[in-house]
Design a protein around this motif. Structure first.
Motif, PDB file in Angstrom:
ATOM      1  N   ALA A 155      -8.713  17.208   1.310  1.00  0.00           N
ATOM      2  CA  ALA A 155      -9.694  16.965   0.428  1.00  0.00           C
ATOM      3  C   ALA A 155     -10.889  16.567   0.964  1.00  0.00           C
ATOM      4  CB  ALA A 155      -9.389  16.057  -0.739  1.00  0.00           C
ATOM      5  N   LEU A 156     -11.067  15.490   1.858  1.00  0.00           N
ATOM      6  CA  LEU A 156     -12.108  15.185   2.372  1.00  0.00           C
ATOM      7  C   LEU A 156     -12.904  15.972   3.524  1.00  0.00           C
ATOM      8  CD1 LEU A 156     -10.996  11.402   2.748  1.00  0.00           C
ATOM      9  CD2 LEU A 156     -12.635  12.451   0.956  1.00  0.00           C
ATOM     10  N   ASN A 157     -12.033  17.073   3.907  1.00  0.00           N
ATOM     11  CA  ASN A 157     -12.597  17.770   5.035  1.00  0.00           C
ATOM     12  C   ASN A 157     -13.076  19.216   4.335  1.00  0.00           C
ATOM     13  OD1 ASN A 157     -12.228  16.448   7.177  1.00  0.00           O
ATOM     14  ND2 ASN A 157      -9.817  17.194   7.409  1.00  0.00           N
ATOM     15  N   ARG A 158     -13.395  19.265   2.746  1.00  0.00           N
ATOM     16  CA  ARG A 158     -13.632  20.535   2.167  1.00  0.00           C
ATOM     17  C   ARG A 158     -15.387  20.337   1.815  1.00  0.00           C
ATOM     18  NH1 ARG A 158      -9.785  24.007   0.534  1.00  0.00           N
ATOM     19  NH2 ARG A 158      -7.685  22.983   0.990  1.00  0.00           N
ATOM     20  N   PRO A 159     -16.027  21.200   1.832  1.00  0.00           N
ATOM     21  CA  PRO A 159     -17.368  21.161   1.360  1.00  0.00           C
ATOM     22  C   PRO A 159     -17.325  20.343   0.108  1.00  0.00           C
ATOM     23  CG  PRO A 159     -16.913  23.473   1.981  1.00  0.00           C
ATOM     24  CD  PRO A 159     -15.451  22.772   1.982  1.00  0.00           C
ATOM     25  N   ILE A 160     -18.306  19.613  -0.193  1.00  0.00           N
ATOM     26  CA  ILE A 160     -18.429  18.871  -1.316  1.00  0.00           C
ATOM     27  C   ILE A 160     -19.434  19.316  -2.454  1.00  0.00           C
ATOM     28  CG2 ILE A 160     -19.156  16.337  -2.237  1.00  0.00           C
ATOM     29  CD1 ILE A 160     -17.964  15.329   0.494  1.00  0.00           C
ATOM     30  N   VAL A 161     -19.172  19.117  -3.509  1.00  0.00           N
ATOM     31  CA  VAL A 161     -19.966  19.716  -4.767  1.00  0.00           C
ATOM     32  C   VAL A 161     -20.246  18.583  -5.529  1.00  0.00           C
ATOM     33  CG1 VAL A 161     -20.369  21.210  -6.831  1.00  0.00           C
ATOM     34  CG2 VAL A 161     -19.314  22.135  -4.717  1.00  0.00           C
ATOM     35  N   GLY A 162     -21.442  18.019  -5.481  1.00  0.00           N
ATOM     36  CA  GLY A 162     -21.847  16.707  -6.553  1.00  0.00           C
ATOM     37  C   GLY A 162     -22.093  17.245  -7.854  1.00  0.00           C
ATOM     38  N   ILE A 163     -21.556  16.309  -8.969  1.00  0.00           N
ATOM     39  CA  ILE A 163     -21.879  16.864 -10.255  1.00  0.00           C
ATOM     40  C   ILE A 163     -22.397  15.586 -10.902  1.00  0.00           C
ATOM     41  CG2 ILE A 163     -20.614  17.554 -12.302  1.00  0.00           C
ATOM     42  CD1 ILE A 163     -18.161  18.467 -10.880  1.00  0.00           C
ATOM     43  N   THR A 164     -23.308  15.750 -11.509  1.00  0.00           N
ATOM     44  CA  THR A 164     -24.259  14.710 -12.126  1.00  0.00           C
ATOM     45  C   THR A 164     -23.622  14.563 -13.593  1.00  0.00           C
ATOM     46  OG1 THR A 164     -26.065  16.026 -13.316  1.00  0.00           O
ATOM     47  CG2 THR A 164     -26.337  15.150 -11.110  1.00  0.00           C
ATOM     48  N   ASN A 165     -23.133  13.246 -13.750  1.00  0.00           N
ATOM     49  CA  ASN A 165     -22.863  12.750 -15.026  1.00  0.00           C
ATOM     50  C   ASN A 165     -23.851  12.443 -15.878  1.00  0.00           C
ATOM     51  OD1 ASN A 165     -21.308  12.057 -17.350  1.00  0.00           O
ATOM     52  ND2 ASN A 165     -19.943  10.676 -16.296  1.00  0.00           N
ATOM     53  N   THR A 166     -24.158  12.924 -17.043  1.00  0.00           N
ATOM     54  CA  THR A 166     -25.292  12.506 -17.708  1.00  0.00           C
ATOM     55  C   THR A 166     -24.599  12.019 -19.368  1.00  0.00           C
ATOM     56  OG1 THR A 166     -25.856  14.868 -18.410  1.00  0.00           O
ATOM     57  CG2 THR A 166     -27.072  13.662 -16.523  1.00  0.00           C
ATOM     58  N   TYR A 167     -23.511  11.730 -19.119  1.00  0.00           N
ATOM     59  CA  TYR A 167     -22.684  11.635 -20.709  1.00  0.00           C
ATOM     60  C   TYR A 167     -23.316   9.957 -20.754  1.00  0.00           C
ATOM     61  CZ  TYR A 167     -19.792  10.040 -24.169  1.00  0.00           C
ATOM     62  OH  TYR A 167     -18.978   9.440 -25.272  1.00  0.00           O
ATOM     63  N   SER A 168     -23.480   9.532 -22.013  1.00  0.00           N
ATOM     64  CA  SER A 168     -23.831   8.240 -22.597  1.00  0.00           C
ATOM     65  C   SER A 168     -23.426   8.151 -23.962  1.00  0.00           C
ATOM     66  CB  SER A 168     -25.246   8.011 -22.190  1.00  0.00           C
ATOM     67  OG  SER A 168     -25.653   6.940 -23.139  1.00  0.00           O
ATOM     68  N   ASP A 169     -22.819   6.765 -24.280  1.00  0.00           N
ATOM     69  CA  ASP A 169     -22.553   6.673 -25.829  1.00  0.00           C
ATOM     70  C   ASP A 169     -23.908   6.703 -26.575  1.00  0.00           C
ATOM     71  OD1 ASP A 169     -19.920   6.492 -25.255  1.00  0.00           O
ATOM     72  OD2 ASP A 169     -19.803   4.365 -25.467  1.00  0.00           O
ATOM     73  N   TYR A 170     -25.080   6.710 -25.807  1.00  0.00           N
ATOM     74  CA  TYR A 170     -26.343   6.605 -26.758  1.00  0.00           C
ATOM     75  C   TYR A 170     -26.761   8.125 -26.586  1.00  0.00           C
ATOM     76  CZ  TYR A 170     -26.678   1.485 -26.202  1.00  0.00           C
ATOM     77  OH  TYR A 170     -26.529   0.197 -26.331  1.00  0.00           O
ATOM     78  N   ASN A 171     -26.079   9.092 -26.103  1.00  0.00           N
ATOM     79  CA  ASN A 171     -26.480  10.399 -26.025  1.00  0.00           C
ATOM     80  C   ASN A 171     -25.644  11.438 -26.799  1.00  0.00           C
ATOM     81  OD1 ASN A 171     -27.911  12.712 -25.303  1.00  0.00           O
ATOM     82  ND2 ASN A 171     -28.431  12.358 -23.478  1.00  0.00           N
TER      83      ASN A 171
END
Ligand code: FES
Length: 568
Positions: A35-51
């Motif tokens: 897993a760690l040798n794969r290309p990495i895709v970052g994903i932003t988590n914009t979840y919030s209980d306020y949103n």
């Protein structure tokens, strides 16, 4: 350049040790070397209980991860700030640039080969895109999607155009306490963004026109299964981009992309906020938005999308009618179809695949538009030397040429206290003026430009008046409302010089907004203005940074040091 987990190592003076340490710690999460040798895709988590608008983000993230892994890359989710309109004091706009800085720096700081940014509620998509353009990593944008519509007494309801309309009826005494409570529970019947052509929908459509998101991603309702299939596809595209190391935003965003976005902004009857955000995004790139060009486009581009507040339908109807691809097909030669998208396709390919939906009436043909001119007009004059904007598609035609007496409010607070005072000297032909509500003045340029009709006039049946300010307005609002007067009054703009009883002339056909007071008198008033001083709220922290570096509306209200060229 290093990729995957080897990118951007923390600095310990020994790169081998830095990687060793990074792997040791990440293995604590149970990741394998494969897993760690794969290309990495970052994903932003914009979840919030306020949103609540972002209530489907966890499901979107799961779908994106599935798409990334199906394509042989590794997804890594990380949090960024989440901003919800009604939970942001003093106003969400005050926080947009903070979110953009957070996302940009976390993209830079953490190892990833591509990134999926998720946004929706008004300021979040622009913040994420501003960040992505500055970080210039291969990026896929996912809007969270609009809510489905609500219903009340056989009527279709949409947040928040109908929030304002029904609140106006309540203020005018046309509906009672029980009914307004019932309506309150029906205006937002699902997670997702406001389902009219407000700022969230506007920015989602602009994102699609820029080619930064997958076709149809602006309009798929937030709770629909299709939303999550689209997220899975977005994950696949991001993984392919991570492997190919492109395209980066700088490689496919061109002047044509930004022109297309402006054409779509006009044709959808988009939010005035969309103009500020698109300007800020463009200023993060070498391609700038010029208000004159935008206004010229507005004279050529008709409003074709029949959505509230300019028209009748809601986002799900736009979606079922063919969405942004069908709109761009109808716009024909007004769109530059050679512009590229994240998938490597051109908009020509996107438009060729647009669905033809017999009998739909949410997307009009060019020979039968909602309005023959675009949604917005840019005004200038002695009241707005650097421009102001009016959403003419949501204004009362009879007020587009109007001269009236100024009734001035010095701040949002003062307006709130006085506007309903039975003793207020105001009549329906007057021009309501709000100042000290711009980027610095309020601060954060709140959506206060939709000044309420004074109660005594509303009760008499007055539905619209000319209202002018240096504030913004929610894209869900309607009325003859001049916004973004630049420069704002807090930095000495001419709005600061208006007195009660002065005459103000609005002429949208001539694109003018003028204070009918002679120059000598205005100079006298200017000389009497108090010198600018740092306000108390701006003495420390983010507020200080905001106050020192915020740009005016014509430059997108970004911080001066965040533009592509940096400060200066
Ligand atoms: Fe979040 Fe309208 S309140 S999009």
């Amino acid at each position: 350049m290093a990729d995957g987990l080897r990118k951007g190592l923390a600095s310990y003076g020994d790169a081998g040790f830095s990687l060793f340490l990074r792997k040791a710690f990440i293995k604590a999460m149970g990741y394998s070397d494969d897993a760690l040798n794969r290309p990495i895709v970052g994903i932003t988590n914009t979840y919030s209980d306020y949103n609540p608008c972002h209530g489907n983000v966890p499901q979107i993230i799961e779908a994106v991860k599935r798409g990334v892994m199906l394509t042989g890359a590794m997804p890594m989710v990380f949090p960024t700030i989440s901003i919800a309109e009604s939970f942001s004091h003093p106003t969400s706009m005050y926080l947009r640039n903070l979110m953009a800085m957070d996302t940009e720096e976390m993209i830079r700081a953490q190892p990833m080969d591509a990134v999926v940014v998720i946004g929706g509620c008004d300021k979040t998509l622009p913040a994420q895109i501003m960040a992505a353009v500055s970080a210039d990593l291969p990026t896929v944008v996912i809007p969270v999607g609009p809510m489905v519509v609500g219903h009340h007494k056989g009527e279709v309801l949409g947040a928040c155009t109908d929030c304002r309309r029904l609140w106006g009826k309540y203020r005018a005494g046309e509906i009672d306490d029980d009914e307004i409570e019932a309506v309150n529970g029906r205006l937002a019947p699902s997670v997702g963004t406001c389902m009219v052509m407000g700022t969230a929908s506007t920015m989602a459509c602009i994102t699609e026109a820029l080619g930064l998101s997958l076709p149809m991603s602006a309009t798929i309702p937030a709770p629909h299964a299709e939303r999550f299939r689209s997220a899975e596809s977005s994950g696949k595209v991001a993984a392919a981009m991570a492997k190919a190391k492109g395209p980066k935003p700088s490689e496919f965003l061109t002047p044509a992309s930004f022109r297309n976005a402006q054409v779509v902004l006009q044709a959808i009857g988009g939010s005035t906020n969309g103009l500020i955000h698109l300007t800020a995004i463009a200023h993060r790139s070498p391609h700038k938005i010029d208000l004159e060009t935008f206004d010229r486009l507005g004279r050529e581009v008709p409003v074709l999308v029949d959505l509230k507040p300019s028209g009748e339908h809601y986002m799900e109807h736009f979606h079922h009618a063919g969405g942004v691809p069908k709109l761009m097909a109808q716009l024909g030669d007004l769109i530059d179809l050679d512009a590229k998208t994240i998938t490597g396709q051109t908009l020509r390919d996107v438009v060729a695949a647009a669905e033809d939906v017999p009998g739909q009436d949410a997307i009009r043909p060019r020979d039968n538009p909602i309005k023959s001119e675009g949604a917005m007009a840019v005004l200038r004059g002695n009241l707005a030397p650097r421009g102001a904007v009016i959403k003419q598609s949501a204004a009362s035609p009879k007020l587009l040429q109007h001269t009236g007496r100024a009734v001035v409010f010095d701040s949002v607070e003062e307006m709130t206290l006085r506007v309903d005072d039975p003793a207020l000297d105001v009549n329906a032909d007057d021009v309501l003026v709000l100042r000290n509500a711009g980027p610095k003045g309020a601060p954060g340029m709140p959506e206060a430009g939709y000044l309420p009709i004074p109660k005594k006039l509303a009760r008499g049946g007055v539905k619209d008046m000319v209202r002018i300010s240096d504030a913004r307005m929610s894209g869900t609002a309607f009325g003859t409302i001049v916004l973004h007067i630049t420069p704002e009054s807090a930095v000495g703009g001419p709005l600061a010089l208006v007195k009660n009883g002065d005459m103000i002339r609005l002429d949208v056909a001539k694109r003018s907004i003028d204070l009918l007071v002679d120059t000598a008198e205005l100079e006298k008033r200017r000389a009497a203005l108090a010198p600018a001083a740092t306000p108390d709220w701006a003495r420390r922290g983010y507020a200080h940074l905001f106050n020192e570096t915020i740009l005016q509306a014509d430059e997108g209200c970004d911080f001066d040091f965040m533009r592509e060229q940096g400060k200066g």
